[in-house]
Design a protein around this motif. Structure first.
Motif, PDB file in Angstrom:
ATOM      1  N   PRO A 150       0.838  -1.207   0.000  1.00 15.91           N
ATOM      2  CA  PRO A 150       0.000   0.000   0.000  1.00 15.91           C
ATOM      3  C   PRO A 150       0.870   1.253   0.000  1.00 15.91           C
ATOM      4  O   PRO A 150       2.061   1.207   0.323  1.00 15.91           O
ATOM      5  N   GLU A 190      -6.156   2.320  -0.783  1.00 14.91           N
ATOM      6  CA  GLU A 190      -7.139   1.261  -1.020  1.00 14.91           C
ATOM      7  C   GLU A 190      -6.590   0.130  -1.879  1.00 14.91           C
ATOM      8  O   GLU A 190      -7.216  -0.923  -1.992  1.00 14.91           O
ATOM      9  N   SER A 191      -5.475   0.347  -2.557  1.00 11.46           N
ATOM     10  CA  SER A 191      -4.933  -0.641  -3.482  1.00 11.46           C
ATOM     11  C   SER A 191      -3.438  -0.830  -3.212  1.00 11.46           C
ATOM     12  O   SER A 191      -2.738   0.131  -2.886  1.00 11.46           O
TER      13      SER A 191
END
Length: 294
Positions: A150, A190-191
């Protein structure tokens, strides 16, 4: 019957949850939550009724947990502070947590400024600070390490991974060109990518022998990076920080659109300078996109 009712308990000095909640200035609901989370357990629970009872000396602990919760401290870190007890160790844990909070808020403040510029229509003004150029890069043999990372872990992972690869490159004929990082998918809050760290090496046969013998155990592999044409902009060490680096990526993308180029691969960051000795104003990195004619 309520949990404030008089029942037989082993210690007559124990407080019912209602009395304890009043003394701690908390709700019974909050105390049940702290118990469920393992942060503050009752001194005694009646097996027949399930009623909870607390000692008077648990009041300060209850208030501490409540105040730490008001700081949005994660439950795991509250548990660490509680386990450390009163003293310098607990104070240091709190100080470390708050330094992390301030660093995050500082980053968010910078991001707000960046977004305000975009939303107010000053995107072209922001992108104008970056000079976009083209370069043709020949085919390269690279040793790589790929991870799901992340965004908040990238500043630690990138130098650590490249350091491991550069050390391994000594067993593969030496470093042939500037190390780079490829983003196979977005790395954000988020990714987590994956992200691939790459170091070009000089000796492909030796590199493949090394990968077969030792690379797998180190989660490293060897591959051929094809020849590419890159559109890139050069940025300083200060501009590498998030979210400033976003403006560099968007500047290259805006230039590609304007000049009629399409994406021909994953975006990347090419690190050509010594990160440890560089100062904020030094150029250290190229933000690049493989391109082809539209």
């Amino acid at each position: 019957m309520t949990e404030n009712a008089v029942v037989d308990v082993p210690d007559r000095d124990l407080l019912t949850i209602g009395a304890f909640a009043a003394r701690a200035r908390l709700s019974a609901k909050a105390l049940r939550l702290y118990d469920r989370l393992g942060l503050l357990s009752p001194a005694y629970v009646d097996e027949a009724t399930g009623y909870r009872y607390y000692r008077a000396d648990q009041v300060e602990l209850a208030r501490l947990v409540a105040m730490l919760r008001q700081l949005d401290m994660p439950l795991a870190r509250i548990a660490e502070v509680v386990a450390a007890g009163d003293g310098p160790a607990a104070a240091e844990l709190l100080g470390t947590y708050w330094a992390d909070v301030e660093a995050r808020v500082a980053g968010q403040r910078t991001l707000v400024g960046y977004l305000r510029g975009r939303l107010s229509g000053r995107g072209s003004e922001m992108y104008g600070r970056f000079v976009v150029e083209m370069v043709d890069v020949p085919e390269q043999v690279v040793i790589t390490e790929m991870r799901h990372v992340p965004a908040d872990e990238l500043p630690a992972w990138i130098p650590a991974s490249l350091g491991r690869l550069e050390k391994a490159a000594g067993e593969c004929g030496g470093i042939a060109d500037a190390p780079f990082v490829v983003y196979h998918a977005e790395a954000s809050m988020e990714s987590d990518g994956p992200v691939e760290a790459c170091v070009p090496v000089s000796d492909e046969p030796t590199a493949r022998e090394w990968a077969a013998a030792e690379g797998r155990g180190r989660q490293m592999r060897v591959r051929v990076e094809p020849a590419r044409r890159l559109a890139y902009t050069r940025i300083t060490k200060a501009q590498v920080a998030y979210p400033q680096i976003l403006a560099a990526y968007e500047a290259v993308e805006a230039w590609m659109k304007r000049e009629g180029w399409e994406y021909a691969g994953h975006c990347r960051e090419i690190y050509f300078a010594d990160w440890e000795t560089a100062v904020a104003e030094d150029a250290v990195c190229d933000v690049a996109f493989p391109v082809k004619r539209a």
